[in-house]
Design an enzyme around this catalytic site. Sequence first.
Site, PDB file in Angstrom:
ATOM      1  CG  ASP A  49      -0.336  -0.006   2.514  1.00  0.00           C
ATOM      2  OD1 ASP A  49       0.907  -0.150   2.591  1.00  0.00           O
ATOM      3  OD2 ASP A  49      -1.057   0.131   3.532  1.00  0.00           O
ATOM      4  CB  SER A  50       4.558   1.751  -0.069  1.00  0.00           C
ATOM      5  OG  SER A  50       4.783   0.645  -0.920  1.00  0.00           O
ATOM      6  CG  ASP A  88       0.396  -4.144   1.926  1.00  0.00           C
ATOM      7  OD1 ASP A  88       0.691  -5.152   2.588  1.00  0.00           O
ATOM      8  OD2 ASP A  88       1.111  -3.116   1.882  1.00  0.00           O
ATOM      9  CE  LYS A 118       3.284  -5.789   3.695  1.00  0.00           C
ATOM     10  NZ  LYS A 118       2.777  -4.635   4.481  1.00  0.00           N
ATOM     11  CD  GLU A 120       0.887  -1.457   8.112  1.00  0.00           C
ATOM     12  OE1 GLU A 120       0.613  -0.705   9.076  1.00  0.00           O
ATOM     13  OE2 GLU A 120       1.292  -1.034   7.007  1.00  0.00           O
ATOM     14  CD  GLU A 187       8.201  -0.252   7.596  1.00  0.00           C
ATOM     15  OE1 GLU A 187       7.223  -0.941   7.237  1.00  0.00           O
ATOM     16  OE2 GLU A 187       8.427   0.898   7.161  1.00  0.00           O
TER      17      GLU A 187
HETATM   18  O1  KIV Z   1       3.562  -1.072   1.664  1.00  0.00           O
HETATM   19  C1  KIV Z   1       4.701  -1.522   1.516  1.00  0.00           C
HETATM   20  O2  KIV Z   1       5.353  -1.337   0.478  1.00  0.00           O
HETATM   21  C2  KIV Z   1       5.279  -2.288   2.620  1.00  0.00           C
HETATM   22  C3  KIV Z   1       6.725  -2.657   2.516  1.00  0.00           C
HETATM   23  C4  KIV Z   1       7.603  -1.502   2.511  1.00  0.00           C
HETATM   24  C5  KIV Z   1       7.121  -3.672   3.514  1.00  0.00           C
HETATM   25  O3  KIV Z   1       4.619  -2.585   3.545  1.00  0.00           O
END
Ligand code: KIV
Length: 273
Positions: A49-50, A88, A118, A120, A187
């Site tokens: 989600d970055s 994510d 993924k 968090e 992280e």
């Molecule tokens: O959103 C993302 O790109 C991430 C990574 C940097 C681990 O969570």
Amino acid sequence: MSTVGQTKRTTTATIEAMKGTRPIVSLTAYTTPIARLLDPHCDLLLVGDSLGMVLYGMETTVGVTMEMMIAHGQAVMRGVKHACVIVDLPFGAYQESKEQAFRNAARILKETGCDGVKLEGGEEMAETVSFLTARGVPVFGHIGLMPQLVNTTGGYRSLGRSEKEADKIRRDARAIAEAGAFAMVVEGTIEPLAREITAAVSIPTIGIGASAACDGQILVSDDMLGLFNDFKPRFVKHFAELAPAISKAVEAYADEVKARSFPALEHTFQPKK
Ligand code: KIV
């Protein structure tokens, strides 16, 4: 149905089994052409989600939506033949209840064809991780610095220096591993703690700003390719300098367009003789 000729991509089970063999190579990918370039070299590609910050210029990842994750998950899947692909779950798509998490995780798996999701969170997400994995959703955990919590934690800094902080991260790591995640991102965590967690849990730890002691590494591709001149945190290494290379190329293009030296004869269609 014959599977002859089908390419087998790396599974989440293979990633899990890589612990203790060799370091796991992971990067983020958001688009088809970049996924194609990264795929031969990576065990795992994360549609993180970055992308909200990297592609859409958002201040944080909080505004990222399911629709954005699905569109980019589909794009990455079109470019991948080898790597395991994880997408994510964005903020707000899983925190409300384990049922909500399953609904959105299932949608991501069905609509993108990726290998897992993924999310968090540590102890507070363990029940959700266990609910998802028991129902056929492979989960990649994410502990330590959690960017989706920026509004309550107050920012981005390395963690684990105080005993209280370290203890919470230790408990988070154990909880996520015991809940059935196949691997976890660690992280922004100080090296001794990352080393301790990696030794303590049975699943791979994939570090970002968490030292070489982890079982693997992940970086945001755009960061390691040097696409941002104005952003280089300590944990990022530029393996290329694409930002100045792009500026130089665009400047040359602009000069040639203004001088009418581009397009030249070889770039121009002519009537057949
Ligand atoms: O959103 C993302 O790109 C991430 C990574 C940097 C681990 O969570």
